[in-house]
Design an enzyme around this catalytic site. Structure first.
Site, short mmCIF file in Angstrom:
data_model
loop_
_atom_site.label_atom_id
_atom_site.label_comp_id
_atom_site.label_asym_id
_atom_site.label_seq_id
_atom_site.Cartn_x
_atom_site.Cartn_y
_atom_site.Cartn_z
N GLY A 13 0.85 -1.20 0.00
CA GLY A 13 0.00 0.00 0.00
C GLY A 13 0.88 1.23 0.00
O GLY A 13 2.11 1.14 0.13
N ARG B 144 4.24 5.73 1.87
CA ARG B 144 4.77 7.10 2.02
C ARG B 144 4.23 8.00 0.92
O ARG B 144 4.89 8.92 0.48
CB ARG B 144 6.29 7.08 2.01
CG ARG B 144 6.89 6.46 0.76
CD ARG B 144 8.33 6.87 0.67
NE ARG B 144 9.01 6.15 -0.37
CZ ARG B 144 10.25 6.40 -0.70
NH1 ARG B 144 10.93 7.32 -0.06
NH2 ARG B 144 10.84 5.72 -1.65
N GLY C 6 7.50 6.92 6.32
CA GLY C 6 6.60 7.60 5.37
C GLY C 6 7.24 8.77 4.65
O GLY C 6 6.56 9.53 3.97
N ARG D 194 3.81 13.51 -8.02
CA ARG D 194 3.83 12.61 -9.18
C ARG D 194 2.49 12.65 -9.89
O ARG D 194 1.44 12.62 -9.26
CB ARG D 194 4.13 11.20 -8.68
CG ARG D 194 4.14 10.15 -9.75
CD ARG D 194 4.98 8.97 -9.36
NE ARG D 194 4.33 8.08 -8.43
CZ ARG D 194 4.93 7.00 -7.91
NH1 ARG D 194 6.17 6.71 -8.19
NH2 ARG D 194 4.29 6.22 -7.08
N ASP E 75 3.94 -4.74 -7.69
CA ASP E 75 3.37 -3.47 -7.21
C ASP E 75 3.97 -2.28 -7.97
O ASP E 75 3.48 -1.17 -7.85
CB ASP E 75 3.59 -3.29 -5.71
CG ASP E 75 5.03 -3.55 -5.30
OD1 ASP E 75 5.50 -4.68 -5.51
OD2 ASP E 75 5.70 -2.62 -4.81
N ASN E 76 5.02 -2.54 -8.74
CA ASN E 76 5.62 -1.46 -9.53
C ASN E 76 5.31 -1.62 -11.01
O ASN E 76 6.04 -1.11 -11.86
CB ASN E 76 7.13 -1.41 -9.31
CG ASN E 76 7.47 -0.94 -7.90
OD1 ASN E 76 6.68 -0.24 -7.26
ND2 ASN E 76 8.64 -1.32 -7.41
P1 AMP Z 1 9.05 0.84 -3.52
O1 AMP Z 1 10.30 0.04 -3.34
O2 AMP Z 1 9.27 2.33 -3.59
O3 AMP Z 1 8.19 0.35 -4.62
O4 AMP Z 1 8.22 0.65 -2.16
C1 AMP Z 1 7.71 -0.59 -1.74
C2 AMP Z 1 6.74 -0.37 -0.61
O5 AMP Z 1 7.41 0.19 0.53
C3 AMP Z 1 5.60 0.57 -0.92
O6 AMP Z 1 4.46 0.08 -0.26
C4 AMP Z 1 6.08 1.89 -0.33
O7 AMP Z 1 5.01 2.74 0.00
C5 AMP Z 1 6.80 1.39 0.92
N1 AMP Z 1 7.83 2.33 1.41
C6 AMP Z 1 8.99 2.67 0.80
N2 AMP Z 1 9.68 3.56 1.55
C7 AMP Z 1 8.93 3.80 2.67
C8 AMP Z 1 9.08 4.63 3.83
N3 AMP Z 1 10.16 5.39 4.00
N4 AMP Z 1 8.10 4.61 4.74
C9 AMP Z 1 7.02 3.84 4.59
N5 AMP Z 1 6.81 3.03 3.54
C10 AMP Z 1 7.75 3.02 2.58
MG MG Z 2 6.54 0.99 -5.46
#
Ligand code: AMP
Ligand code: MG
Length: 488
Positions: A95, A98, A131, A181, A256-257
């Site tokens: 989800g 952040r 976040g 974004r 998720d990406n």
């Molecule tokens: P990502 O690697 O950017 O695709 O992130 C994977 C997941 O981790 C997603 O659900 C992001 O919202 C969560 N996420 C990444 N960085 C943070 C953070 N600093 N705090 C909370 N959630 C994070």
């Molecule tokens: Mg992501």
């Protein structure tokens, strides 16, 4: 501070809250974390204009307040989206940890877009994370996504980066920032995975209907959900072909990406190839090379199979038949990708027509490039501008002879062929060492001059300016492989 609502009206937001009409399991309504101070780092005026948003009467301070979440857009209903995802092959509930969908806006050409804040504070999906986001990585997303858009690769866009004047704790303390974004939507393969796993059939159906209406309203197949699957497969085949043709490595192709719209999303550990080595991995945490350049088409097919699985309950009542339909659809991905890739490669080589030996000609070139450790982008630029530079390397001789013959046999002139090549082979890509230098200066020395200069150059990738051609070189000094980091 903004004095009245009139100023907001002058911006011209045409707000919508379509996502919140979906089943409540799919999101949490909430406001961004309050920051007390914010300042604007970059703002994308050209993009704002394209979206029908007019910020000419809004000061930088107020833009920063809006796009840090300090100042609420009247009548907006921000929300954090729920999703799941296979991360490096393992299923996880995720989800927006952040990020927040700040608002949906209808553009003058009637396209509904998401305005999302990234780095705007914790949400119920933060899983212990803070976040927050740091300035360097948000500027990185801004720069690379703008470069991708200019390269005609479908992507989310970046409207602004704002400093929050909060510190973010990573290995060291960094300046906190929020990226705005813009996306056609933030619906991911992982959103469908979440819908069926958490919400069940009704939630899945609602999400699928919403997605069709928002992204693929022209679907007129009797089986609408099969139509959706086919559209997403087609969009991804086109997207991944563009990545491969440009030498772009996404770096973290978790489900998720992967956006259902076919946009490139989430610029974490991404980077562009310097040397043509298909096994190239940039991400510091990709130990097995799962998301290496060469694996991207196969991983996309794997992700699409996960997407197809989520649709099984609505593809057909007969689950055996549903599986056959899903499998047949997913099996069309690689052939579609290959068609797109060959189509693009012909252009990169200045070839207008199709000949049966083209695939061999392309494979032979790539294999020589790998052998001689050729720079991926430079090779195509040189094929357009400086064919003679290949003659001094005997490894290219036999291939060059075939290639020149092939090119001379087409009815178009040599000059037309060069023109075609210059329209598709960029005179500059965001070279890793240039990106790093620009980000370092911006985040450690508060000096944006290099960042802005590089941004300007990568926004006109087919301009063939001398400076671009000069700068578009790998880092010749570095002996270490380039590494990128996620989640920063
Ligand atoms: P990502 O690697 O950017 O695709 O992130 C994977 C997941 O981790 C997603 O659900 C992001 O919202 C969560 N996420 C990444 N960085 C943070 C953070 N600093 N705090 C909370 N959630 C994070
Ligand atoms: Mg992501």
């Amino acid at each position: 501070m903004l004095k009245s609502n009139t100023d907001f009206e002058s911006i011209g937001f045409q707000l919508n809250s379509s996502y919140s009409s979906l089943p409540k399991k799919l999101y949490t309504l909430m406001q961004p974390e309050k920051v007390t101070k914010s300042s604007l780092v970059v703002f994308n005026d050209a993009l704002a204009m394209q979206l029908g948003l007019n910020f000419s009467k809004i000061s930088d301070q107020d833009k920063a307040a809006i796009f840090s979440g300090m100042l609420r857009i009247p009548s907006s209903n921000p929300l954090a989206q729920a999703y799941a995802g296979h991360q490096f092959g393992r299923f996880t509930y995720l989800g927006d940890g952040r990020a927040l969908l700040l608002a949906e806006h209808m553009t003058p050409d009637h396209k509904l877009i998401d305005i999302q804040l990234k780095g705007s504070g914790p949400t119920p999906y933060s899983r212990g994370g803070d976040g927050l986001a740091a300035l360097g990585p948000m500027l990185r997303e801004y720069l690379i996504s703008e470069a991708m858009a200019a390269l005609n690769i479908l992507t989310t866009r970046s409207l602004a980066v704002v400093l929050t004047h909060q510190k973010v704790k990573r290995q060291v303390e960094l300046d906190g920032a929020v990226l705005t974004r813009i996306a056609q939507s933030h619906i991911r393969v992982g959103t469908f995975q979440y819908a069926i796993a958490e919400g069940g059939l009704e939630t899945l159906k609602a999400l699928a209907d919403y997605t069709i209406q928002r992204h693929y309203p022209h679907i007129n197949e009797e089986n609408r959900y099969l139509g959706l699957l086919n559209e997403v497969i087609k969009a991804q085949a086109e997207l991944i072909a563009q990545w491969q043709l440009t030498g772009f490595v996404h770096g973290v192709m978790n489900t998720d990406n992967m956006a259902i719209s076919g946009e490139t999303i989430d610029y974490g550990p991404c980077a562009f190839l310097d040397v043509y080595e298909p096994k190239t991995v940039f991400s510091s945490i990709d130990y097995s090379g799962r998301y290496a350049y060469v694996n991207q088409p196969a991983i996309a097919a794997w992700n699409l199979a996960r997407f197809a699985e989520t649709l099984l309950p609505i593809l057909n009542k007969d689950q055996f038949l549903a599986q056959t339909l899903a499998q047949n659809a997913v099996e069309t991905f690689l052939p579609q990708f290959k068609d797109e890739f060959l189509k693009g490669m012909r252009k990169k080589l200045g070839l207008f027509n199709i000949e049966s030996n083209d695939e061999t000609l392309i494979e032979e070139l790539l294999s020589i490039m790998q052998k001689v450790k050729a720079d991926y982008n430079k090779t195509f630029v040189n094929l357009a501008l400086d064919l003679d530079s290949f003659r001094i390397n005997p490894t290219y001789n036999a291939w060059l002879e075939k290639y020149e013959l092939r090119r001379s046999k087409q009815k178009e002139t040599f000059a037309e062929s060069v023109e075609l090549m210059k329209r598709v082979n960029p005179s500059i890509i965001p070279r890793n060492h240039l990106v790093e230098q620009a980000l370092l200066q911006a985040s450690e020395h508060q000096d944006l001059s290099l960042f802005e200069h590089l941004l300007d150059l990568v926004r006109q990738p087919f301009a063939y300016m001398d400076e671009q051609l000069y700068l578009d070189q790998p880092d010749l000094q570095s002996s270490k492989p380039y590494r990128t980091y996620c989640g920063t």
